[in-house]
Design a protein around this motif. Structure first.
Motif, mmCIF file in Angstrom:
data_model
loop_
_atom_site.group_PDB
_atom_site.id
_atom_site.type_symbol
_atom_site.label_atom_id
_atom_site.label_comp_id
_atom_site.label_asym_id
_atom_site.label_seq_id
_atom_site.Cartn_x
_atom_site.Cartn_y
_atom_site.Cartn_z
ATOM 1 N N PHE A 22 0.993 -1.292 -0.391
ATOM 2 C CA PHE A 22 -0.191 0.443 -0.018
ATOM 3 C C PHE A 22 0.311 1.096 -0.129
ATOM 4 N N SER A 168 -3.696 -7.335 -0.882
ATOM 5 C CA SER A 168 -1.739 -6.655 -0.987
ATOM 6 C C SER A 168 -1.412 -8.103 -1.850
ATOM 7 N N ALA A 210 -1.501 4.277 -0.198
ATOM 8 C CA ALA A 210 -2.779 3.943 0.242
ATOM 9 C C ALA A 210 -2.702 4.900 1.334
ATOM 10 N N LEU A 215 -8.054 2.529 3.206
ATOM 11 C CA LEU A 215 -7.639 1.549 4.032
ATOM 12 C C LEU A 215 -9.202 0.971 4.625
#
Length: 244
Positions: A22, A168, A210, A215
């Motif tokens: 991220f 991820s 992010a 998130l």
């Protein structure tokens, strides 16, 4: 002691794997203590720092530093009292970090505006947690929290961490594919923040991480920075918890 340390280390490894995708960056030392600046209020001499990540905000000229409290629990240990105790500790950590020259010397880049947020990361290392984490959060009492002035506190429970880990890992898998479905290298990808009428995206063509808000929101937008690819990947998820 060795087994306990190994279990605690699992949460650190998983958080590294997740947040690197991220585009968060780890900064400073891990697993250290810093002096409590509010000893009469917090009834403590020091506070722990497990790990700190940072990223630049897309809509503000501010760097966010995330003070992480990493927990690795068996399913039977994840209950109201454990979570409540950890959250009180985290709120004290962030509240002190906001005024601590020692903490800021270790983690903050100089001459740039910053904010500090706290993340309670509760990983279930035995995979046996099958309850709704919302129910645990709803039972918490927040009377003893020393609320940070400028930051926020975020809780990620086992289900949320499992989902973010899946996201991820899907990014990693897509990067390893062949043909048109292959994502470029991480350095050529970014998370997408649109220009809006009320908020200007300040980063332009720079990579954006992010944020905590993304998130813990319903959508993650991930795109390549290679204009010829013209590829926008959207990943959605729900039921993540921003509690303060």
């Amino acid at each position: 002691m060795g087994e306990t340390a190994a279990i605690a280390r699992i949460a650190e490894i998983i958080s590294d794997q997740i947040f690197s995708e991220f585009l968060w960056t780890k900064v400073g030392p891990v697993n250290v203590n810093f002096r409590c600046e509010k000893q009469e209020i917090h009834i403590a001499q020091t506070h722990p720092t497990d790990v700190v990540f940072f990223y630049d905000e897309p809509y503000e000229d501010v760097t966010t530093y995330v003070q992480c409290d990493l927990k690795s629990y068996a399913a039977g240990s994840i209950g109201r009292s454990q979570v409540e105790k950890a959250l009180v500790s985290l709120s004290n950590q962030v509240s002190c970090a906001e005024v601590s020259a020692e903490w800021q010397d270790l983690y903050v880049h100089k001459h740039k505006e910053f904010a500090i947020s706290g993340l309670l990361f509760i990983y279930n290392h035995d995979g046996g947690y099958d309850r709704t984490f919302n129910e645990t959060l709803e039972k918490l009492k927040f009377n003893d929290l020393d609320i940070p002035v400028n930051g926020k506190l975020v809780v990620l429970g086992p289900t949320e961490i499992h989902w973010l880990n899946n996201v991820s890992q899907e990014i990693v898998r897509m990067r390893g594919r062949a043909g048109a479905d292959r994502l470029p290298d991480r350095k050529d990808c970014s998370f997408f923040y649109p220009q809006t009428v009320r908020r200007a995206q300040l980063r332009g063509q720079q990579r954006c991480a992010a944020t905590l808000e993304m998130l813990t929101g319903p959508w993650i937008f991930y795109n390549t920075m290679q204009m010829l690819a013209g590829k926008l990947v959207s990943l959605s998820f729900t039921d993540l918890q921003v509690i303060l």
